[in-house]
Motif scaffolding. Structure first.
Motif, PDB file in Angstrom:
ATOM      1  N   SER A   7       0.749  -1.293   0.065  1.00  0.00           N
ATOM      2  CA  SER A   7      -0.062   0.055   0.038  1.00  0.00           C
ATOM      3  C   SER A   7       0.919   1.165  -0.032  1.00  0.00           C
ATOM      4  CB  SER A   7      -0.875  -0.107   1.339  1.00  0.00           C
ATOM      5  OG  SER A   7      -0.212   0.050   2.580  1.00  0.00           O
ATOM      6  N   ASP A   8       2.139   1.103   0.230  1.00  0.00           N
ATOM      7  CA  ASP A   8       3.053   2.329   0.464  1.00  0.00           C
ATOM      8  C   ASP A   8       3.896   2.485  -0.648  1.00  0.00           C
ATOM      9  OD1 ASP A   8       3.605   4.730   1.751  1.00  0.00           O
ATOM     10  OD2 ASP A   8       4.909   3.803   2.963  1.00  0.00           O
ATOM     11  N   GLY A   9       3.986   1.442  -1.555  1.00  0.00           N
ATOM     12  CA  GLY A   9       4.998   1.616  -2.820  1.00  0.00           C
ATOM     13  C   GLY A   9       4.563   1.792  -3.875  1.00  0.00           C
ATOM     14  N   ALA A  10       5.410   2.166  -4.777  1.00  0.00           N
ATOM     15  CA  ALA A  10       5.048   2.547  -6.369  1.00  0.00           C
ATOM     16  C   ALA A  10       6.016   2.328  -7.126  1.00  0.00           C
ATOM     17  CB  ALA A  10       4.539   3.884  -6.189  1.00  0.00           C
ATOM     18  N   ASP A  11       6.197   2.396  -8.618  1.00  0.00           N
ATOM     19  CA  ASP A  11       4.966   2.556  -9.503  1.00  0.00           C
ATOM     20  C   ASP A  11       4.701   1.275 -10.165  1.00  0.00           C
ATOM     21  OD1 ASP A  11       3.164   4.872  -9.905  1.00  0.00           O
ATOM     22  OD2 ASP A  11       4.988   5.785  -9.105  1.00  0.00           O
ATOM     23  N   GLY A  12       5.950   0.548 -10.428  1.00  0.00           N
ATOM     24  CA  GLY A  12       6.010  -0.531 -11.379  1.00  0.00           C
ATOM     25  C   GLY A  12       7.096  -0.531 -12.334  1.00  0.00           C
ATOM     26  N   GLY A  13       7.108  -1.000 -13.317  1.00  0.00           N
ATOM     27  CA  GLY A  13       7.798  -1.270 -14.464  1.00  0.00           C
ATOM     28  C   GLY A  13       7.332  -1.787 -15.700  1.00  0.00           C
ATOM     29  N   GLY A  14       8.313  -2.623 -16.390  1.00  0.00           N
ATOM     30  CA  GLY A  14       7.901  -3.364 -17.728  1.00  0.00           C
ATOM     31  C   GLY A  14       9.079  -3.745 -18.760  1.00  0.00           C
ATOM     32  N   PHE A  15       8.633  -4.574 -19.548  1.00  0.00           N
ATOM     33  CA  PHE A  15       9.553  -4.923 -20.554  1.00  0.00           C
ATOM     34  C   PHE A  15       9.296  -4.038 -21.834  1.00  0.00           C
ATOM     35  CE2 PHE A  15       9.947  -7.548 -24.300  1.00  0.00           C
ATOM     36  CZ  PHE A  15      11.396  -8.034 -24.498  1.00  0.00           C
ATOM     37  N   VAL A  16      10.298  -3.750 -22.617  1.00  0.00           N
ATOM     38  CA  VAL A  16      10.040  -2.861 -23.849  1.00  0.00           C
ATOM     39  C   VAL A  16      10.838  -3.215 -24.981  1.00  0.00           C
ATOM     40  CG1 VAL A  16      11.686  -1.215 -23.336  1.00  0.00           C
ATOM     41  CG2 VAL A  16       9.854  -0.565 -24.428  1.00  0.00           C
ATOM     42  N   LEU A  17      10.384  -3.371 -26.014  1.00  0.00           N
ATOM     43  CA  LEU A  17      10.965  -3.338 -27.377  1.00  0.00           C
ATOM     44  C   LEU A  17      10.786  -2.099 -27.978  1.00  0.00           C
ATOM     45  CD1 LEU A  17       9.473  -6.672 -28.797  1.00  0.00           C
ATOM     46  CD2 LEU A  17      11.805  -6.415 -28.041  1.00  0.00           C
ATOM     47  N   ASP A  48       1.859  -2.664 -13.560  1.00  0.00           N
ATOM     48  CA  ASP A  48       1.609  -1.568 -12.863  1.00  0.00           C
ATOM     49  C   ASP A  48       1.219  -1.821 -11.260  1.00  0.00           C
ATOM     50  OD1 ASP A  48       0.662   0.932 -11.673  1.00  0.00           O
ATOM     51  OD2 ASP A  48      -0.301   1.374 -13.644  1.00  0.00           O
ATOM     52  N   THR A  49       1.874  -1.447 -10.334  1.00  0.00           N
ATOM     53  CA  THR A  49       1.740  -1.851  -9.164  1.00  0.00           C
ATOM     54  C   THR A  49       1.106  -0.585  -8.090  1.00  0.00           C
ATOM     55  OG1 THR A  49       3.998  -0.970  -8.434  1.00  0.00           O
ATOM     56  CG2 THR A  49       3.613  -3.407  -9.106  1.00  0.00           C
ATOM     57  N   TYR A  50       0.728   0.466  -8.462  1.00  0.00           N
ATOM     58  CA  TYR A  50       0.142   1.659  -7.881  1.00  0.00           C
ATOM     59  C   TYR A  50      -0.908   2.275  -8.715  1.00  0.00           C
ATOM     60  CZ  TYR A  50       0.208   5.770  -5.097  1.00  0.00           C
ATOM     61  OH  TYR A  50      -0.024   6.976  -4.272  1.00  0.00           O
ATOM     62  N   GLN A  51      -1.892   2.565  -7.870  1.00  0.00           N
ATOM     63  CA  GLN A  51      -3.073   3.517  -8.510  1.00  0.00           C
ATOM     64  C   GLN A  51      -2.920   4.786  -8.573  1.00  0.00           C
ATOM     65  OE1 GLN A  51      -6.969   2.991  -6.369  1.00  0.00           O
ATOM     66  NE2 GLN A  51      -8.105   3.816  -8.130  1.00  0.00           N
ATOM     67  N   ASN A  52      -2.428   5.279  -9.461  1.00  0.00           N
ATOM     68  CA  ASN A  52      -2.567   6.734  -9.684  1.00  0.00           C
ATOM     69  C   ASN A  52      -3.739   7.355 -10.007  1.00  0.00           C
ATOM     70  OD1 ASN A  52       0.613   7.609  -9.586  1.00  0.00           O
ATOM     71  ND2 ASN A  52       0.619   5.846 -10.760  1.00  0.00           N
ATOM     72  N   THR A  53      -4.126   8.629 -10.070  1.00  0.00           N
ATOM     73  CA  THR A  53      -5.448   9.151 -10.684  1.00  0.00           C
ATOM     74  C   THR A  53      -5.823   8.550 -11.948  1.00  0.00           C
ATOM     75  OG1 THR A  53      -4.852  11.128  -9.383  1.00  0.00           O
ATOM     76  CG2 THR A  53      -6.693  11.453 -10.746  1.00  0.00           C
ATOM     77  N   GLY A  54      -7.216   8.052 -11.829  1.00  0.00           N
ATOM     78  CA  GLY A  54      -7.574   7.655 -13.188  1.00  0.00           C
ATOM     79  C   GLY A  54      -7.120   6.257 -13.449  1.00  0.00           C
ATOM     80  N   GLU A  55      -6.463   5.598 -12.694  1.00  0.00           N
ATOM     81  CA  GLU A  55      -5.686   4.272 -12.961  1.00  0.00           C
ATOM     82  C   GLU A  55      -6.714   3.209 -12.332  1.00  0.00           C
ATOM     83  OE1 GLU A  55      -1.122   4.957 -14.377  1.00  0.00           O
ATOM     84  OE2 GLU A  55      -1.550   4.240 -12.259  1.00  0.00           O
ATOM     85  N   LEU A  56      -6.440   2.031 -12.717  1.00  0.00           N
ATOM     86  CA  LEU A  56      -6.994   0.631 -11.771  1.00  0.00           C
ATOM     87  C   LEU A  56      -6.448   0.544 -10.380  1.00  0.00           C
ATOM     88  CD1 LEU A  56      -6.887  -1.691 -14.817  1.00  0.00           C
ATOM     89  CD2 LEU A  56      -8.750  -0.519 -14.146  1.00  0.00           C
TER      90      LEU A  56
END
Length: 158
Positions: A7-17, A48-56
């Motif tokens: 609940s106190d961490g953010a924001d996530g990451g990902g893989f990209v090409l 995505d591990t954090y709910q920013n405004t307008g996000e899931l």
């Protein structure tokens, strides 16, 4: 590894090409952008591990275009900020034009698209990598590569 602060961490990451004009020096946005948004000529898979405004509200994953409007339907992951490592496998099949990924052996997402034309600016070669970012909150996020099976264009290795 997405950290231990649910609940106190953010924001996530990902893989990209990508085929961003900055090449190997390309950098995406911070915080809500998970280090991915803004990359040009790219296709990414976000975690995505954090709910920013307008996000899931829930931790989720999806395909998305970092410099466009495309995003696939999110797949809910439960709480992935639980201190556990996950094995994620990414696969591109150029014959069937299918980009897919699995987590711990379970198929999660499949994108059937000519990613070379739709996202990579027409080049059959691309940089690949991972990114993560945080904003005002933080979480320890780690990546460990255990195997890479890819063709290498040795003339453009930085």
């Amino acid at each position: 590894f997405f950290g231990t602060k649910d609940s106190d961490g953010a924001d996530g990451g990902g893989f990209v090409l990508h085929n961003d004009p900055a090449g190997a020096a390309a950098i995406g946005g911070f915080g809500i952008d998970r280090g991915l948004a803004g990359l040009q000529n790219a296709i990414a898979i976000e975690f995505d591990t954090y709910q920013n405004t307008g996000e899931l509200a829930n931790d989720h994953t999806a395909f998305f275009d970092p410099d466009g409007s495309f995003s696939s339907t999110p797949f809910y992951l439960g709480n992935i900020e639980d201190g556990a490592w996950r094995s994620v496998t990414f696969s591109w099949d150029p014959q069937s034009l299918t980009l897919s990924y699995s987590i711990n052996g379970t198929p999660i997402g499949t994108l059937e698209s000519d990613i070379v034309e739709a996202y990579l600016g027409g080049s059959q070669f691309a940089y690949f990598g991972v990114a993560a970012a945080t904003g005002s909150k933080n979480n320890l996020q780690k990546v460990r590569f255990t195997e890479v099976d890819a063709a290498l264009d040795r003339k453009s290795v930085v």
